[in-house]
Design a protein around this motif. Structure first.
Motif, PDB file in Angstrom:
ATOM      1  N   ALA A  24      -5.260  13.072   0.989  1.00 23.23           N
ATOM      2  CA  ALA A  24      -6.410  12.383   1.632  1.00 23.23           C
ATOM      3  C   ALA A  24      -7.552  11.956   0.299  1.00 23.23           C
ATOM      4  CB  ALA A  24      -6.941  13.099   2.543  1.00 23.23           C
ATOM      5  N   ARG A  25      -7.608  12.626  -0.731  1.00 22.60           N
ATOM      6  CA  ARG A  25      -8.439  12.179  -1.833  1.00 22.60           C
ATOM      7  C   ARG A  25      -7.884  10.975  -2.386  1.00 22.60           C
ATOM      8  NH1 ARG A  25      -9.771  17.334  -4.457  1.00 22.60           N
ATOM      9  NH2 ARG A  25      -8.144  18.183  -3.018  1.00 22.60           N
ATOM     10  N   ARG A  26      -6.432  10.922  -2.678  1.00 21.28           N
ATOM     11  CA  ARG A  26      -6.014  10.206  -3.473  1.00 21.28           C
ATOM     12  C   ARG A  26      -5.889   8.713  -3.074  1.00 21.28           C
ATOM     13  NH1 ARG A  26      -0.217  11.999  -4.139  1.00 21.28           N
ATOM     14  NH2 ARG A  26      -0.883  13.963  -3.327  1.00 21.28           N
ATOM     15  N   PRO A  27      -6.205   7.768  -3.819  1.00 23.40           N
ATOM     16  CA  PRO A  27      -6.152   6.354  -3.377  1.00 23.40           C
ATOM     17  C   PRO A  27      -5.038   5.955  -3.039  1.00 23.40           C
ATOM     18  CG  PRO A  27      -6.886   6.253  -5.405  1.00 23.40           C
ATOM     19  CD  PRO A  27      -6.683   7.709  -5.041  1.00 23.40           C
ATOM     20  N   THR A  28      -4.529   5.143  -1.773  1.00 30.79           N
ATOM     21  CA  THR A  28      -3.430   4.847  -1.631  1.00 30.79           C
ATOM     22  C   THR A  28      -3.123   3.454  -1.974  1.00 30.79           C
ATOM     23  OG1 THR A  28      -3.861   3.895   0.503  1.00 30.79           O
ATOM     24  CG2 THR A  28      -3.014   6.222   0.456  1.00 30.79           C
ATOM     25  N   PRO A  29      -2.048   3.298  -2.747  1.00 33.41           N
ATOM     26  CA  PRO A  29      -1.805   1.942  -3.056  1.00 33.41           C
ATOM     27  C   PRO A  29      -1.580   0.848  -1.680  1.00 33.41           C
ATOM     28  CG  PRO A  29       0.335   3.115  -3.104  1.00 33.41           C
ATOM     29  CD  PRO A  29      -0.820   3.869  -2.848  1.00 33.41           C
ATOM     30  N   SER A  30      -2.189  -0.352  -2.016  1.00 38.36           N
ATOM     31  CA  SER A  30      -2.120  -1.404  -0.921  1.00 38.36           C
ATOM     32  C   SER A  30      -0.928  -2.188  -0.908  1.00 38.36           C
ATOM     33  CB  SER A  30      -3.442  -2.522  -1.078  1.00 38.36           C
ATOM     34  OG  SER A  30      -3.196  -2.995  -2.282  1.00 38.36           O
ATOM     35  N   ALA A  31      -0.260  -1.589   0.061  1.00 41.92           N
ATOM     36  CA  ALA A  31       1.115  -2.135   0.148  1.00 41.92           C
ATOM     37  C   ALA A  31       1.156  -3.004   1.649  1.00 41.92           C
ATOM     38  CB  ALA A  31       2.125  -1.033   0.276  1.00 41.92           C
ATOM     39  N   ALA A  32       1.701  -4.075   1.573  1.00 43.01           N
ATOM     40  CA  ALA A  32       1.653  -4.833   2.644  1.00 43.01           C
ATOM     41  C   ALA A  32       2.626  -4.655   3.649  1.00 43.01           C
ATOM     42  CB  ALA A  32       1.902  -6.277   2.292  1.00 43.01           C
ATOM     43  N   ALA A  33       2.492  -4.904   4.684  1.00 41.47           N
ATOM     44  CA  ALA A  33       3.557  -4.663   5.776  1.00 41.47           C
ATOM     45  C   ALA A  33       4.665  -5.250   5.654  1.00 41.47           C
ATOM     46  CB  ALA A  33       2.774  -4.741   7.304  1.00 41.47           C
ATOM     47  N   PRO A  34       5.990  -4.869   6.109  1.00 43.13           N
ATOM     48  CA  PRO A  34       7.123  -5.438   5.926  1.00 43.13           C
ATOM     49  C   PRO A  34       6.950  -6.867   6.421  1.00 43.13           C
ATOM     50  CG  PRO A  34       7.686  -3.250   6.758  1.00 43.13           C
ATOM     51  CD  PRO A  34       6.080  -3.591   6.698  1.00 43.13           C
ATOM     52  N   ASP A  35       6.377  -7.163   7.477  1.00 45.52           N
ATOM     53  CA  ASP A  35       6.472  -8.403   8.295  1.00 45.52           C
ATOM     54  C   ASP A  35       5.470  -9.190   7.960  1.00 45.52           C
ATOM     55  OD1 ASP A  35       4.673  -6.789   9.535  1.00 45.52           O
ATOM     56  OD2 ASP A  35       5.471  -7.459  11.384  1.00 45.52           O
ATOM     57  N   ALA A  36       4.539  -8.853   6.842  1.00 38.42           N
ATOM     58  CA  ALA A  36       3.277  -9.626   6.486  1.00 38.42           C
ATOM     59  C   ALA A  36       3.652 -10.582   5.714  1.00 38.42           C
ATOM     60  CB  ALA A  36       2.346  -8.538   5.611  1.00 38.42           C
ATOM     61  N   PRO A  37       2.733 -11.649   5.718  1.00 39.81           N
ATOM     62  CA  PRO A  37       3.157 -12.850   4.781  1.00 39.81           C
ATOM     63  C   PRO A  37       3.000 -12.741   3.451  1.00 39.81           C
ATOM     64  CG  PRO A  37       1.343 -13.378   6.109  1.00 39.81           C
ATOM     65  CD  PRO A  37       2.083 -12.071   6.576  1.00 39.81           C
ATOM     66  N   LEU A  38       3.866 -13.292   2.534  1.00 40.76           N
ATOM     67  CA  LEU A  38       3.563 -13.115   1.011  1.00 40.76           C
ATOM     68  C   LEU A  38       2.651 -13.945   0.617  1.00 40.76           C
ATOM     69  CD1 LEU A  38       7.401 -12.676   0.278  1.00 40.76           C
ATOM     70  CD2 LEU A  38       5.890 -10.880   0.303  1.00 40.76           C
ATOM     71  N   PRO A  39       2.074 -13.463  -0.465  1.00 41.82           N
ATOM     72  CA  PRO A  39       0.911 -14.491  -1.143  1.00 41.82           C
ATOM     73  C   PRO A  39       1.356 -15.643  -1.618  1.00 41.82           C
ATOM     74  CG  PRO A  39       1.251 -12.504  -2.427  1.00 41.82           C
ATOM     75  CD  PRO A  39       2.065 -12.329  -1.045  1.00 41.82           C
TER      76      PRO A  39
END
Length: 131
Positions: A24-39
């Motif tokens: 809970a203390r470790r920051p989680t990497p921001s991973a996009a959802a599989p169905d999220a549009p790509l930048p």
């Protein structure tokens, strides 16, 4: 075999609470959802890549002077013969304005072994490959 139960491999409840608190203390990497549009930056880099520029159909319609590959390869679908030629040699033999599809057919026809006497069946059937 040992007589130890499987529980000896499991952490104790105290250890599990400690692991959960650390997670809970470790920051989680921001991973996009599989169905999220790509930048948009991703698509720009993909489309600017030279490998995305041409499909096999487009390459066979190009003139030899426009082909960027060092080696050109054509295979006969009928006799499974493979002919390779360097782009520089093809330009020297057939000219820079020759279309790769026509050059490939001529290369296969020059050494074709499948002759039946019928015009519709004679000759090789080219399949363009990427080396």
């Amino acid at each position: 075999m040992t007589d130890r139960p499987a529980s000896w491999r499991m952490p104790t409840p105290k250890q599990m609470e400690k692991l959960a608190a650390e997670a809970a203390r470790r920051p989680t990497p921001s991973a996009a959802a599989p169905d999220a549009p790509l930048p948009a930056e991703y698509w720009d880099s993909v489309l600017k890549d030279t490998r995305a520029g041409a499909t096999a159909t487009e390459i066979r319609q190009r003139r030899l002077s426009d082909v960027q590959r060092h080696v050109l390869r054509v295979t006969c679908r009928r006799c499974e013969r493979i002919v390779e030629i360097q782009t520089a040699d093809a330009v020297r033999l057939y000219g820079c304005n020759a279309v790769w599809k026509d050059v490939a057919q001529r290369l296969l026809d020059n050494t074709c072994q499948q002759r039946t006497g019928r015009h519709e069946e004679d000759g090789c059937w080219p399949a363009f490959e990427t080396p």
